[in-house]
Design a protein around this motif. Structure first.
Motif, PDB file in Angstrom:
ATOM      1  N   GLN A  23     -10.672   2.282  -1.339  1.00 28.82           N
ATOM      2  CA  GLN A  23      -9.895   3.363  -0.745  1.00 28.82           C
ATOM      3  C   GLN A  23     -10.557   4.709  -0.983  1.00 28.82           C
ATOM      4  N   PHE A  50       0.823  -1.210   0.000  1.00 30.59           N
ATOM      5  CA  PHE A  50       0.000   0.000   0.000  1.00 30.59           C
ATOM      6  C   PHE A  50       0.852   1.253   0.000  1.00 30.59           C
ATOM      7  N   GLU A  51       1.922   1.260   0.780  1.00 31.93           N
ATOM      8  CA  GLU A  51       2.767   2.455   0.832  1.00 31.93           C
ATOM      9  C   GLU A  51       3.389   2.752  -0.531  1.00 31.93           C
ATOM     10  N   TRP A  89       2.091   1.899  -3.416  1.00 28.02           N
ATOM     11  CA  TRP A  89       0.974   2.382  -4.243  1.00 28.02           C
ATOM     12  C   TRP A  89       0.680   3.843  -3.942  1.00 28.02           C
ATOM     13  N   ARG A  90       0.595   4.176  -2.656  1.00 25.67           N
ATOM     14  CA  ARG A  90       0.298   5.560  -2.269  1.00 25.67           C
ATOM     15  C   ARG A  90       1.367   6.512  -2.794  1.00 25.67           C
ATOM     16  N   GLU A  91       2.607   6.106  -2.743  1.00 23.72           N
ATOM     17  CA  GLU A  91       3.691   6.949  -3.247  1.00 23.72           C
ATOM     18  C   GLU A  91       3.582   7.113  -4.764  1.00 23.72           C
ATOM     19  N   TRP A 112      -9.943   8.856  -2.100  1.00 23.96           N
ATOM     20  CA  TRP A 112      -9.089   9.644  -2.983  1.00 23.96           C
ATOM     21  C   TRP A 112      -9.271  11.116  -2.645  1.00 23.96           C
ATOM     22  N   ARG A 132      -5.327  -2.624   3.614  1.00 22.97           N
ATOM     23  CA  ARG A 132      -3.876  -2.542   3.427  1.00 22.97           C
ATOM     24  C   ARG A 132      -3.191  -3.894   3.664  1.00 22.97           C
ATOM     25  N   GLU A 135      -3.913  11.897  -3.298  1.00 29.13           N
ATOM     26  CA  GLU A 135      -3.534  11.325  -2.016  1.00 29.13           C
ATOM     27  C   GLU A 135      -4.577  10.256  -1.684  1.00 29.13           C
ATOM     28  N   VAL A 136      -4.133   9.055  -1.344  1.00 19.64           N
ATOM     29  CA  VAL A 136      -5.074   7.956  -1.107  1.00 19.64           C
ATOM     30  C   VAL A 136      -4.902   7.410   0.304  1.00 19.64           C
ATOM     31  N   GLU A 137      -6.015   6.890   0.836  1.00 16.34           N
ATOM     32  CA  GLU A 137      -6.009   6.234   2.138  1.00 16.34           C
ATOM     33  C   GLU A 137      -6.875   4.989   2.046  1.00 16.34           C
ATOM     34  N   SER A 172       0.703   9.467  -5.713  1.00 13.65           N
ATOM     35  CA  SER A 172       0.694  10.768  -5.038  1.00 13.65           C
ATOM     36  C   SER A 172       0.977  11.934  -5.973  1.00 13.65           C
TER      37      SER A 172
END
Length: 212
Positions: free
Chosen positions: A78, A32-33, A35-37, A80, A52, A44-46, A40
């Motif tokens: 997630q 997940f980290e 993917w988030r990077e 966005w 995760r 920005e995703v959570e 980005s």
């Protein structure tokens, strides 16, 4: 034939610029980290801790068609967020049109709001802040420079997070055309993309609502 003419021919017959990203080969704890990077640069995703940690999957396959970015994306549930800081950092003055071939998205922003209509399209104005949520999904995104569409709209600044309904025949036609592009883009040349993009843009303009 001159050297210059030969160079132009070589360029026009070249394959489209292509990129691919997937977290499938990474250790699960890092997926997940990563993917988030990777995402980005635009959003920005959570995601929840369950999402995760439960064999998280995500991929993006992209092609560049004469200034238009085409991307097929898949991932897990997630949220966005496109913040004012992100907008200032990337300076993107583009529209993004998305279709969901699997799953869907929802937002409480925009003139329509709620859950995106099945087999419809979603319009983002990437110069505007956005918040949305998606469940497990596969989608196709077409990112177009604003100048390709805005001059033909009576309200170019009022199209953010608008849903285009599949009840409209031209929207269905545009949907089908965008859905087909990922399967043919790997075989297209730059010369073919130059020919195709104006037709896609033209269909988008006539199917897009011109009033807010």
């Amino acid at each position: 034939m001159s050297d210059t003419e030969g160079a132009i021919d070589d360029t026009s017959s070249a394959s489209l610029a292509h990129s691919h990203f997937s977290v499938s080969s990474l250790p699960r704890r890092h997926r997940f980290e990563e993917w988030r990077e990777s995402i980005s640069c635009i959003f920005e995703v959570e995601a929840s801790s369950d999402v995760r940690q439960d064999n998280f999957k995500a991929s993006v396959d992209g092609h560049l068609l004469d200034g238009v970015m085409l991307a097929q994306n898949s991932s897990r549930q997630q949220t966005w967020h496109r913040s004012s800081q992100r907008i200032a950092a990337d300076g993107m003055d583009h529209y993004m049109v998305q279709l969901f071939s699997s799953g869907n998205m929802a937002t409480d922003q925009g003139p329509t709001g709620g859950v995106a209509p099945k087999d419809g399209l979603v319009v983002f104005d990437l110069s505007r802040k956005a918040k949305s949520a998606a469940n497990n999904f596969i989608n196709v995104s077409l990112i177009l420079p604003r100048e390709m569409v805005a001059p033909f709209l009576q309200a170019p600044d009022d199209q953010h997070l608008r849903y285009l309904s599949s009840e409209e025949p031209l929207v269905r036609l545009l949907h089908n055309q965008i859905a087909t592009l990922p399967s043919i883009a790997p075989d297209m040349t730059t010369a073919q993309a130059i020919e195709v993009v104006p037709h896609v843009g033209g269909l988008l303009r006539v199917s897009w609502p011109i009033r807010p």
